[in-house]
Design an enzyme around this catalytic site. Structure first.
Site: not given
Ligand code: LLP
Length: 421
Positions: A239, A275-276, A278, A314, A318, A346-347, A375
């Protein structure tokens, strides 16, 4: 910091000019920098070097086998959320002992696949899942290591579609009920409780929500130990956000994030998992695209690209911002003008940015969307029967296509017309 910079007037990925990749592979195409990936992974391992830890890359952010192999070879674990992602992690050479399985809807088939192939832990999100896993593992004569994902009811202060730690979200078990569910787990056959799991959301740019959530996790861990459970691992989720705008205040660094973990749960003598996704791969990738047309509209100019919302979802999904850089470096004094940068789908939602300040552009010019490594490709589709966007990995002066562009024939060959039609 990433490795996409201008050299001699041209945007490069490490030592390779993006124009060379465009010429060899065509556009649109995702381009990743191995050096950036290695650097970002290293920042997280450094941030946790005060304790036993495992950095489990969130495969959902970018699941290309080459990316997973690169990460796995550096010792990364993997956080997977489907049987498909599990298979990818294994195919990239990551052993089951380094794979954690998250997600609210694991099927029996997926749980079986992980029990057979080896798994570090299941992050269990509900009582029905717990029961199903116990029954399955028992029937297989196996034992399922688990952490329970606890929902701390903390506001992650991020986009509503990617906040997961509030009680109204579908994720985890309410923290107030956690002790009861752990007691249930301990009493079930073929279940071994190993830890506690949380993930409160994605693209967090403030450490406070983490601090609040992890403080609750520390209290819960103490309570669970007092109840007799052996809690040896804490999975802190992913996150941590990234800077999507170059001129923006940068979000906290991994080292600061690691410090929050240390301050909140550091005295519990647990192995730490994070669990990084992004933060490791986001700024390690760009989407490279060509201008098809420059169209003068009423009161605005449209830059129509060969990339579209199906390639990078994205912005449409979002309202996300991705900086758009011309691949030919604008001269310092170059006049910029506002363009609405759009794709051919076409949107009206197929708009990447309105009023983007760019130098004069013409058909054939290349642009790069920054921060597209996470993503991006994984959320791409073939909407409008546009071939799935290919991917390229750069490492120093070399590059390789790590997923090719399917031909239209390949795409059509996946459909079947029944003989009775
Ligand atoms: N662990 C779990 C259980 C998760 O659900 C996620 C992301 C992560 C780790 C990794 O999170 P990160 O470090 O990447 O923030 N598609 C969206 C993002 C969806 C994230 C879902 N879960 C976007 O494009 O912003």
């Amino acid at each position: 910091m990433d490795h996409f910079n201008y050299h001699q007037g041209h945007l490069h990925a490490e030592g390779v000019p993006l124009s060379r990749i465009a010429a060899a592979v065509g556009t649109p195409v995702y381009v990743y920098s191995a050096a950036t990936l290695r650097r970002h992974f290293g920042l997280f391992t450094q941030a946790l070097d005060w304790t036993d830890h495992l950095v489990c890359f969130a495969v959902k952010a970018n699941s290309n086998l080459a990316i997973l192999k690169l990460m796995g070879d550096m010792g990364a674990g993997m956080d997977v959320v489907s049987g498909g992602e599990y298979a990818r992690a294994k195919a990239a050479g990551v052993p089951g002992e380094r794979i954690v399985f998250s997600g609210v809807g694991k099927t029996i088939a997926e749980m079986r696949q992980a029990l057979e192939g080896g798994i570090r832990q299941f992050n269990v999100e509900s009582e029905p899942e717990l029961l199903a896993l116990s029954q399955l593992a028992d029937s297989m004569g196996a034992e399922a290591p688990i952490a329970i994902r606890v929902n701390p009811d903390v506001d992650a202060k991020t986009h509503e579609k990617i906040a997961t730690g509030k009680s109204e979200n579908k994720f985890g078990i309410p923290i107030a009920r956690a002790r009861e569910v752990y007691a249930q787990a301990a009493a079930l056959p073929a279940i071994r409780v190993v830890g506690v799991d949380m993930h409160i959301g994605s693209q967090l740019t403030d450490l406070d929500p983490f601090r609040q959530a992890y403080a609750k996790m520390a209290d819960l861990t103490r309570a669970l130990r007092a109840d007799g459970h052996s809690i040896t691992r804490l999975d802190m989720g992913g996150g941590l956000g990234i800077p999507y705008r170059r001129d923006n205040n940068a979000p906290p660094l991994p080292i600061e994030y690691g410090q929050v973990i240390r301050e909140t749960v550091g005295d519990l003598d647990c192995e730490i998992e994070i669990e990084p996704g992004r933060n490791i791969v986001g700024n390690a990738g760009v989407l490279l695209s060509s201008v098809i047309y420059l169209k003068h509209g009423e009161g605005r100019d449209f830059l129509i690209l060969d990339a579209a919302m199906n390639d990078l979802l994205r912005p449409a999904m979002y309202g996300a911002h991705h900086d758009i850089l011309p691949v030919n470096e604008p001269r310092l004094a170059a006049d910029v003008q506002p363009f609405d940068v759009v794709g051919p789908v076409c949107e009206t939602g197929d708009t990447f940015q309105k009023g983007a300040d760019l130098p004069a552009m013409m058909a054939g010019d290349l642009v790069a969307f920054r921060s597209a490594g996470a993503y991006g490709a994984v959320m791409a589709s073939e909407y409008n029967t546009r071939p799935l966007v290919p991917e390229v990995l750069v490492d120093g002066d070399q590059f390789a296509v790590i997923r090719g562009r399917p031909s239209i024939e390949e795409i059509l060959s996946r459909d079947t017309i029944p003989e009775w039609l």
